[in-house]
Design a protein around this motif. Structure first.
Motif, PDB file in Angstrom:
ATOM      1  N   ARG A 100       0.828  -1.210   0.000  1.00 61.79           N
ATOM      2  CA  ARG A 100       0.000   0.000   0.000  1.00 61.79           C
ATOM      3  C   ARG A 100       0.863   1.261   0.000  1.00 61.79           C
ATOM      4  NH1 ARG A 100      -5.050   0.772   0.188  1.00 61.79           N
ATOM      5  NH2 ARG A 100      -5.469  -1.421   0.616  1.00 61.79           N
TER       6      ARG A 100
ATOM      7  N   GLU B  17      -6.152  -0.224  -5.132  1.00 60.55           N
ATOM      8  CA  GLU B  17      -6.783  -1.301  -4.372  1.00 60.55           C
ATOM      9  C   GLU B  17      -6.609  -2.638  -5.089  1.00 60.55           C
ATOM     10  OE1 GLU B  17      -7.947  -0.912  -1.329  1.00 60.55           O
ATOM     11  OE2 GLU B  17      -7.288   1.179  -1.542  1.00 60.55           O
TER      12      GLU B  17
ATOM     13  N   VAL C  54      -2.801  -3.815  -4.889  1.00 60.79           N
ATOM     14  CA  VAL C  54      -2.431  -4.275  -3.553  1.00 60.79           C
ATOM     15  C   VAL C  54      -2.963  -5.691  -3.332  1.00 60.79           C
ATOM     16  CG1 VAL C  54      -2.821  -3.932  -1.079  1.00 60.79           C
ATOM     17  CG2 VAL C  54      -2.179  -1.989  -2.516  1.00 60.79           C
TER      18      VAL C  54
END
Length: 218
Positions: free
Chosen positions: A177, A202, A205
């Motif tokens: 992240r 998102e 990750v």
């Protein structure tokens, strides 16, 4: 100063940039990562180019590590050595999964050590970029830059399997992240839509931190 042996803190030692490029009339994306290491330039160069030392922080390599020769990393990319100007700069093709991109590494002396600049240029499918953004490539390079730093600081080889396992835990998620977030910021600075960059973050990750399925027992 951030601890270069702590993956999360080491993520903050890297400056990231994204540029637009062109190769053979085709548009490319250029990812640039810079980090200063507390090591002499000659030592960093040797760690980058020695077939004996590369497996200690990256992967085993085979082939002819000379200009015009071809190399192959174990289970990863191979390619052609296009240029080698020791101890300042090297350039290779980066061939993986049927795709060809271009990698350049530049070294320069800096106060207290050496600055490494990694430049990776590739044609990118717009849909792939929309889905995963620059972190799809960038997070992987961040892991390598971290491994090189640990090796240069300690002289101890990095355990690749151990690092891969760590990436699927809380620490790895934080690392992905942190690095992916900085790549997303670089993408926005280069013109990407902020909401699209956040959504891609998102997805990338999750891609890097989901454990691979276990092999079925024989």
């Amino acid at each position: 100063m951030p601890d270069p042996q702590n993956p999360i803190e080491a993520a903050g030692l890297v400056a990231r940039e994204i540029r637009s490029g062109e190769r053979g009339g085709a548009a490319t994306k250029v990812l640039v990562a810079r980090r200063r290491y507390r090591a002499d330039q000659a030592d960093v160069w040797d760690a980058l180019t020695s077939a004996e030392r590369l497996p200690r922080w990256f992967l085993p390599v085979a082939g002819d590590l000379e200009v015009g020769g071809r190399y192959q990393f174990d289970g990863n990319a191979g390619g052609l050595v296009e240029r080698c100007d020791a101890p300042d700069s090297l350039a290779v093709t980066w061939e993986f999964g049927g795709q060809v991109s271009w990698l350049e590494v530049n070294l320069s002396k800096a106060e207290g050590g050496t600055v490494l600049e990694l430049v990776h240029e590739a044609p990118v499918d717009p849909e792939m970029w929309r889905q995963y953004g620059p972190g799809a490539v960038g997070i992987g390079w961040d892991g390598s830059l971290y491994g090189l730093g640990v090796y240069l600081e300690t002289g101890t080889p990095l355990d690749g399997a151990e690092f891969e396992a760590w990436m699927t835990g809380p620490g790895g998620i934080e690392f992905a992240r942190a690095t992916g977030g900085d790549w997303a910021k670089a993408a926005v600075a280069a013109g990407d839509d902020p909401a699209a960059a956040d959504a891609a973050l998102e997805a990338v990750v999750a891609f890097y931190t989901v454990a691979p399925p276990e092999e079925p027992e024989a």
